[in-house]
Design an enzyme around this catalytic site. Structure first.
Site, PDB file in Angstrom:
ATOM      1  N   ARG A  94       0.745  -1.107   0.098  1.00  0.00           N
ATOM      2  CA  ARG A  94      -0.114   0.018   0.087  1.00  0.00           C
ATOM      3  C   ARG A  94       0.935   1.516  -0.053  1.00  0.00           C
ATOM      4  O   ARG A  94       0.613   2.215  -0.791  1.00  0.00           O
ATOM      5  CB  ARG A  94      -0.866  -0.107   1.260  1.00  0.00           C
ATOM      6  CG  ARG A  94      -1.762   1.197   1.214  1.00  0.00           C
ATOM      7  CD  ARG A  94      -2.805   1.351   2.258  1.00  0.00           C
ATOM      8  NE  ARG A  94      -3.757   2.448   2.423  1.00  0.00           N
ATOM      9  CZ  ARG A  94      -4.532   2.574   3.096  1.00  0.00           C
ATOM     10  NH1 ARG A  94      -4.946   1.709   4.012  1.00  0.00           N
ATOM     11  NH2 ARG A  94      -5.344   3.735   3.309  1.00  0.00           N
ATOM     12  N   ASN A 148     -10.284  -4.775  -1.131  1.00  0.00           N
ATOM     13  CA  ASN A 148     -10.209  -3.729  -2.088  1.00  0.00           C
ATOM     14  C   ASN A 148      -9.187  -4.134  -3.166  1.00  0.00           C
ATOM     15  O   ASN A 148      -8.463  -5.147  -3.074  1.00  0.00           O
ATOM     16  CB  ASN A 148      -9.701  -2.384  -1.437  1.00  0.00           C
ATOM     17  CG  ASN A 148     -10.935  -1.594  -1.126  1.00  0.00           C
ATOM     18  OD1 ASN A 148     -11.782  -1.379  -1.621  1.00  0.00           O
ATOM     19  ND2 ASN A 148     -10.785  -0.998   0.257  1.00  0.00           N
ATOM     20  N   CYS A 170     -19.234  -2.159   0.110  1.00  0.00           N
ATOM     21  CA  CYS A 170     -18.155  -0.873   0.769  1.00  0.00           C
ATOM     22  C   CYS A 170     -18.865  -0.448   1.885  1.00  0.00           C
ATOM     23  O   CYS A 170     -20.096  -0.168   1.876  1.00  0.00           O
ATOM     24  CB  CYS A 170     -18.119   0.052  -0.383  1.00  0.00           C
ATOM     25  SG  CYS A 170     -17.057   1.423   0.284  1.00  0.00           S
ATOM     26  N   ASP A 171     -17.828  -0.001   2.704  1.00  0.00           N
ATOM     27  CA  ASP A 171     -18.310   0.540   3.930  1.00  0.00           C
ATOM     28  C   ASP A 171     -18.557   2.269   4.134  1.00  0.00           C
ATOM     29  O   ASP A 171     -19.156   2.870   4.885  1.00  0.00           O
ATOM     30  CB  ASP A 171     -17.626   0.215   5.243  1.00  0.00           C
ATOM     31  CG  ASP A 171     -16.093   0.722   5.155  1.00  0.00           C
ATOM     32  OD1 ASP A 171     -15.837   1.387   4.178  1.00  0.00           O
ATOM     33  OD2 ASP A 171     -15.648   0.897   6.162  1.00  0.00           O
ATOM     34  N   HIS A 200     -16.746   3.630  -4.759  1.00  0.00           N
ATOM     35  CA  HIS A 200     -15.848   4.881  -4.460  1.00  0.00           C
ATOM     36  C   HIS A 200     -16.048   6.106  -5.373  1.00  0.00           C
ATOM     37  O   HIS A 200     -14.904   6.746  -5.715  1.00  0.00           O
ATOM     38  CB  HIS A 200     -14.419   4.558  -4.275  1.00  0.00           C
ATOM     39  CG  HIS A 200     -14.288   3.836  -3.123  1.00  0.00           C
ATOM     40  ND1 HIS A 200     -12.785   3.367  -2.739  1.00  0.00           N
ATOM     41  CD2 HIS A 200     -14.902   3.117  -1.991  1.00  0.00           C
ATOM     42  CE1 HIS A 200     -12.851   2.508  -1.444  1.00  0.00           C
ATOM     43  NE2 HIS A 200     -14.124   2.518  -1.211  1.00  0.00           N
ATOM     44  N   TYR A 265     -14.842   9.986  -1.994  1.00  0.00           N
ATOM     45  CA  TYR A 265     -13.778   9.483  -2.886  1.00  0.00           C
ATOM     46  C   TYR A 265     -13.763  10.258  -4.202  1.00  0.00           C
ATOM     47  O   TYR A 265     -12.612  10.133  -4.852  1.00  0.00           O
ATOM     48  CB  TYR A 265     -14.033   7.913  -3.177  1.00  0.00           C
ATOM     49  CG  TYR A 265     -13.208   7.176  -2.412  1.00  0.00           C
ATOM     50  CD1 TYR A 265     -11.969   6.792  -2.077  1.00  0.00           C
ATOM     51  CD2 TYR A 265     -13.870   6.790  -0.965  1.00  0.00           C
ATOM     52  CE1 TYR A 265     -11.392   6.171  -1.125  1.00  0.00           C
ATOM     53  CE2 TYR A 265     -13.328   5.946   0.005  1.00  0.00           C
ATOM     54  CZ  TYR A 265     -12.173   5.657   0.144  1.00  0.00           C
ATOM     55  OH  TYR A 265     -11.445   5.033   1.050  1.00  0.00           O
ATOM     56  N   ARG A 285      -0.991   7.740   3.998  1.00  0.00           N
ATOM     57  CA  ARG A 285      -2.007   7.152   4.680  1.00  0.00           C
ATOM     58  C   ARG A 285      -1.531   5.877   5.090  1.00  0.00           C
ATOM     59  O   ARG A 285      -1.637   5.512   6.357  1.00  0.00           O
ATOM     60  CB  ARG A 285      -3.110   7.090   4.029  1.00  0.00           C
ATOM     61  CG  ARG A 285      -4.462   6.373   4.663  1.00  0.00           C
ATOM     62  CD  ARG A 285      -4.871   7.034   6.031  1.00  0.00           C
ATOM     63  NE  ARG A 285      -5.788   6.349   6.541  1.00  0.00           N
ATOM     64  CZ  ARG A 285      -6.061   6.535   7.878  1.00  0.00           C
ATOM     65  NH1 ARG A 285      -5.441   7.510   8.770  1.00  0.00           N
ATOM     66  NH2 ARG A 285      -6.805   5.868   8.586  1.00  0.00           N
TER      67      ARG A 285
HETATM   68  P1  NAD Z   1      -4.183  -5.835   6.554  1.00  0.00           P
HETATM   69  O1  NAD Z   1      -2.979  -6.036   5.743  1.00  0.00           O
HETATM   70  O2  NAD Z   1      -4.185  -5.355   7.856  1.00  0.00           O
HETATM   71  O3  NAD Z   1      -4.956  -7.264   6.429  1.00  0.00           O
HETATM   72  C1  NAD Z   1      -4.818  -7.962   5.432  1.00  0.00           C
HETATM   73  C2  NAD Z   1      -4.713  -9.462   5.681  1.00  0.00           C
HETATM   74  O4  NAD Z   1      -4.855 -10.245   4.492  1.00  0.00           O
HETATM   75  C3  NAD Z   1      -3.052  -9.495   6.085  1.00  0.00           C
HETATM   76  O5  NAD Z   1      -3.024 -10.258   7.301  1.00  0.00           O
HETATM   77  C4  NAD Z   1      -2.526 -10.457   4.949  1.00  0.00           C
HETATM   78  O6  NAD Z   1      -1.680 -11.434   5.282  1.00  0.00           O
HETATM   79  C5  NAD Z   1      -3.778 -11.110   4.539  1.00  0.00           C
HETATM   80  N1  NAD Z   1      -3.824 -11.871   3.071  1.00  0.00           N
HETATM   81  C6  NAD Z   1      -3.045 -11.030   1.836  1.00  0.00           C
HETATM   82  N2  NAD Z   1      -3.452 -11.937   0.958  1.00  0.00           N
HETATM   83  C7  NAD Z   1      -3.984 -13.171   1.458  1.00  0.00           C
HETATM   84  C8  NAD Z   1      -4.423 -14.206   0.664  1.00  0.00           C
HETATM   85  N3  NAD Z   1      -4.184 -14.424  -0.378  1.00  0.00           N
HETATM   86  N4  NAD Z   1      -5.196 -15.169   1.652  1.00  0.00           N
HETATM   87  C9  NAD Z   1      -5.245 -15.016   2.834  1.00  0.00           C
HETATM   88  N5  NAD Z   1      -4.910 -13.858   3.476  1.00  0.00           N
HETATM   89  C10 NAD Z   1      -4.301 -12.766   2.890  1.00  0.00           C
HETATM   90  O7  NAD Z   1      -5.201  -4.861   5.708  1.00  0.00           O
HETATM   91  P2  NAD Z   1      -6.559  -3.997   6.532  1.00  0.00           P
HETATM   92  O8  NAD Z   1      -6.083  -2.578   6.408  1.00  0.00           O
HETATM   93  O9  NAD Z   1      -7.240  -4.570   7.642  1.00  0.00           O
HETATM   94  O10 NAD Z   1      -7.457  -4.061   5.237  1.00  0.00           O
HETATM   95  C11 NAD Z   1      -7.983  -5.306   4.739  1.00  0.00           C
HETATM   96  C12 NAD Z   1      -8.751  -5.334   3.589  1.00  0.00           C
HETATM   97  O11 NAD Z   1     -10.096  -4.771   4.042  1.00  0.00           O
HETATM   98  C13 NAD Z   1      -8.216  -4.318   2.512  1.00  0.00           C
HETATM   99  O12 NAD Z   1      -8.319  -4.981   1.445  1.00  0.00           O
HETATM  100  C14 NAD Z   1      -8.941  -3.123   2.867  1.00  0.00           C
HETATM  101  O13 NAD Z   1      -8.951  -2.362   1.648  1.00  0.00           O
HETATM  102  C15 NAD Z   1     -10.322  -3.588   2.821  1.00  0.00           C
HETATM  103  N6  NAD Z   1     -11.241  -2.712   3.500  1.00  0.00           N
HETATM  104  C16 NAD Z   1     -12.376  -2.622   2.740  1.00  0.00           C
HETATM  105  C17 NAD Z   1     -13.289  -1.651   3.020  1.00  0.00           C
HETATM  106  C18 NAD Z   1     -14.625  -1.576   2.212  1.00  0.00           C
HETATM  107  O14 NAD Z   1     -15.273  -0.643   2.126  1.00  0.00           O
HETATM  108  N7  NAD Z   1     -14.817  -2.272   1.077  1.00  0.00           N
HETATM  109  C19 NAD Z   1     -13.121  -0.954   4.422  1.00  0.00           C
HETATM  110  C20 NAD Z   1     -12.171  -1.186   4.983  1.00  0.00           C
HETATM  111  C21 NAD Z   1     -11.156  -2.070   4.804  1.00  0.00           C
HETATM  112  C1  G6P Z   2     -13.006   3.359   3.533  1.00  0.00           C
HETATM  113  C2  G6P Z   2     -13.525   2.653   2.301  1.00  0.00           C
HETATM  114  C3  G6P Z   2     -12.408   1.398   2.369  1.00  0.00           C
HETATM  115  C4  G6P Z   2     -10.750   1.844   2.388  1.00  0.00           C
HETATM  116  C5  G6P Z   2     -10.811   2.625   3.745  1.00  0.00           C
HETATM  117  C6  G6P Z   2      -9.323   2.813   4.074  1.00  0.00           C
HETATM  118  O1  G6P Z   2     -13.577   2.722   4.783  1.00  0.00           O
HETATM  119  O2  G6P Z   2     -14.695   2.225   1.872  1.00  0.00           O
HETATM  120  O3  G6P Z   2     -12.706   0.753   1.086  1.00  0.00           O
HETATM  121  O4  G6P Z   2     -10.132   0.574   2.523  1.00  0.00           O
HETATM  122  O5  G6P Z   2     -11.607   3.617   3.570  1.00  0.00           O
HETATM  123  O6  G6P Z   2      -9.443   3.402   5.352  1.00  0.00           O
HETATM  124  P1  G6P Z   2      -7.986   3.386   6.098  1.00  0.00           P
HETATM  125  O7  G6P Z   2      -8.151   3.874   7.341  1.00  0.00           O
HETATM  126  O8  G6P Z   2      -7.055   2.076   5.961  1.00  0.00           O
HETATM  127  O9  G6P Z   2      -7.299   4.563   5.096  1.00  0.00           O
HETATM  128 MN    MN Z   3     -14.762   1.003   0.159  1.00  0.00          MN
END
Ligand code: NAD
Ligand code: G6P
Ligand code: MN
Length: 442
Positions: A94, A148, A170-171, A200, A265, A285
């Site tokens: 990231r 994501n 998405c949240d 987004h 976004y 970030r």
């Molecule tokens: P993070 O890096 O803390 O956690 C992600 C985990 O996924 C890690 O522990 C990593 O080892 C694991 N991982 C990676 N590839 C993998 C695979 N192929 N199989 C199993 N595990 C695997 O990240 P985070 O900040 O906690 O975010 C997690 C995800 O949630 C991100 O994709 C983030 O963008 C997403 N997210 C989405 C929303 C949304 O609105 N859709 C909101 C918040 C976070």
């Molecule tokens: C929002 C979006 C997610 C994104 C996150 C990033 O929740 O909907 O898709 O992953 O923001 O937040 P962060 O705190 O990791 O910058």
């Molecule tokens: Mn999102």
């Protein structure tokens, strides 16, 4: 209503896992669990969070069979729902996604612009892997995905696994609706929205209470002054100072297009120059999260394990994530909940391609989401969306075909990148940084 469910959280080592586990425990009356498993492919991360959560689960819900693993067969056998939040390449990548573009004078963002494209090319393989494990070991299972970049992941699922039971959500709209409800003195449950866009990348066209009173004007007036900054904090996420700036920036988004209420976004597409000028390419970030949320969550886990108890409340509850329970319940109990989902358009937005993955309100029941028709959309929004959705489609095509040319075109098409020349230089740097993750491009 006697059924109890078996859930696996994929990305069990995620910074969000403890908050979601606590949220699930808080919601057991609505969504009862018999089994909860964590799965991650990083043994160390999974071990640290898994150990601490095992202590918490034993104290707070000993009746639920809890385990954590890096073995896909163990993880995906006998599960009803997979909640997926993986980050392929983790925070180290990231950071690259954000810093490489900034070094070319282009916005550096997790899911938008070149960073989101780079992340997309990493995520597709990881997501397909999860889907295939799920279908092999628990063919009836549903995946609730919020990994994501959700727009590109959703398009990749549409193309590569069209029949799979994957729901993308998405949240961000959930969080923003909380803000809107605070602005008008209601609860989110009391409001019903109309919305159209891509993930987004969208706009609210109506926010009504159950009696049919329209709040669009009232919220618009507020946002024109304050953006979505509220007087009282209403979210458990999106609270850091950089997020507060984002909520505030909605004011400028509304100024350029006062008709509808914008998703925050959009700032990366409409004000990329402002964003670049406020960015520090040595501290983005990703650094904020690594030094903030990631550190806090992993420190909390170590403390719990050392003390042998989670009674100190080290893990915070992510109550805003309860929409994931709403979604699981909608499938499990056929509740026909109305939620914003990322789905294939098929006419929901009348003047937009059928095969575009769009974000619109849907009624969700046990067959999945049924999109609600949002009618025709105006030219300004439609043109922006078309440009962006084609970027997302071309990224997936580039992945499938292993095409350098297509990826260069996708970057060139992105509104965030000023020229084909910048796109090419950026692409070459991204290829180098992503060589352990991307397919080979020819
Ligand atoms: P993070 O890096 O803390 O956690 C992600 C985990 O996924 C890690 O522990 C990593 O080892 C694991 N991982 C990676 N590839 C993998 C695979 N192929 N199989 C199993 N595990 C695997 O990240 P985070 O900040 O906690 O975010 C997690 C995800 O949630 C991100 O994709 C983030 O963008 C997403 N997210 C989405 C929303 C949304 O609105 N859709 C909101 C918040 C976070
Ligand atoms: C929002 C979006 C997610 C994104 C996150 C990033 O929740 O909907 O898709 O992953 O923001 O937040 P962060 O705190 O990791 O910058
Ligand atoms: Mn999102």
């Amino acid at each position: 209503m006697n059924k109890k469910f078996s859930v696996v959280i994929a990305g069990g080592g995620s910074t969000f896992t403890p908050g979601i586990v606590r949220m699930l425990l808080e919601n057991l009356d609505r969504f009862p669990l018999r089994t909860l498993k964590l799965y991650d492919n990083d043994e160390e991360r999974q071990g640290i969070l898994g150990e601490a959560l095992a202590i918490l689960m034993k104290e707070q819900a000993p009746e639920i069979d809890f385990s954590y693993t890096t073995d896909p067969e163990e993880a995906f056998t006998d599960v009803d729902f997979c909640m997926a939040h993986i980050r392929v390449g983790k925070y180290a990548m990231r950071e690259q996604d954000e810093k490489i573009p900034l070094n070319h004078g282009v916005i550096g963002q997790e899911t938008c612009g070149p960073g989101g494209i780079a992340y997309g090319l990493r995520s597709i393989g990881g997501m397909i892997e999860l889907i295939d494990y799920m279908e092999k070991y628990s063919p009836e299972c549903w995946m609730l995905n919020y990994s994501n970049p959700a727009a590109i992941v959703a398009e990749a699922c549409r193309v590569l696994r069209p029949d799979s039971k994957v729901l993308n959500i998405c949240d961000m709209p959930v969080g923003t609706l909380r803000r809107m409800s605070q602005i008008v003195g209601k609860t989110p449950d009391e409001l019903e929205v109309r919305y159209f866009g891509l993930n987004h990348f969208g706009w609210w066209t109506s926010i009504k209470d159950k009696e049919g009173h329209e709040y669009l004007d009232q919220i618009r007036e507020y946002v024109a002054e304050n953006g979505y900054l509220t007087t009282v904090e209403v979210e458990t996420q999106h609270t850091d100072p950089s997020w507060q700036q984002t909520h505030k920036k909605a004011k400028d988004l509304l100024a350029v297009n006062p008709r509808y209420l914008p998703n925050t976004y959009l700032k990366y597409y409409l004000y990329p120059d402002d964003e670049v000028s406020h960015s520090d390419c040595s501290y983005t970030r990703a650094n904020e999260v690594m030094n903030g949320r990631e550190k806090e969550v992993f420190d909390a886990a170590r403390t719990i394990t050392e003390k042998g108890t989670a009674a100190g409340d080290e893990f915070h509850i992510d109550s805003h994530a309860s929409f994931i329970v709403d979604l699981a319940r909608a499938i499990a109990f056929n509740t026909h909940e109305r939620m914003l989902m990322i789905v294939e358009n098929n006419g929901a937005i009348a003047n937009f391609p059928d095969d575009a993955m769009v974000e619109v309100p849907c009624i969700v029941g046990n067959d999945g989401p049924e999109p609600l028709a949002q009618g025709k959309i105006p030219d300004f929004e439609k043109t922006l969306m078309y440009q962006q959705v084609m970027v997302e489609k071309m990224v997936v095509e580039a992945y499938v075909e292993g095409s350098y040319q297509k990826l260069w075109q996708a970057l060139t098409l992105s509104k965030t990148i000023p020229s084909a020349g910048v796109a090419k230089n950026l692409l070459d740097d991204l290829i180098e940084a992503n060589k352990d993750f991307w397919p080979e491009l020819n």
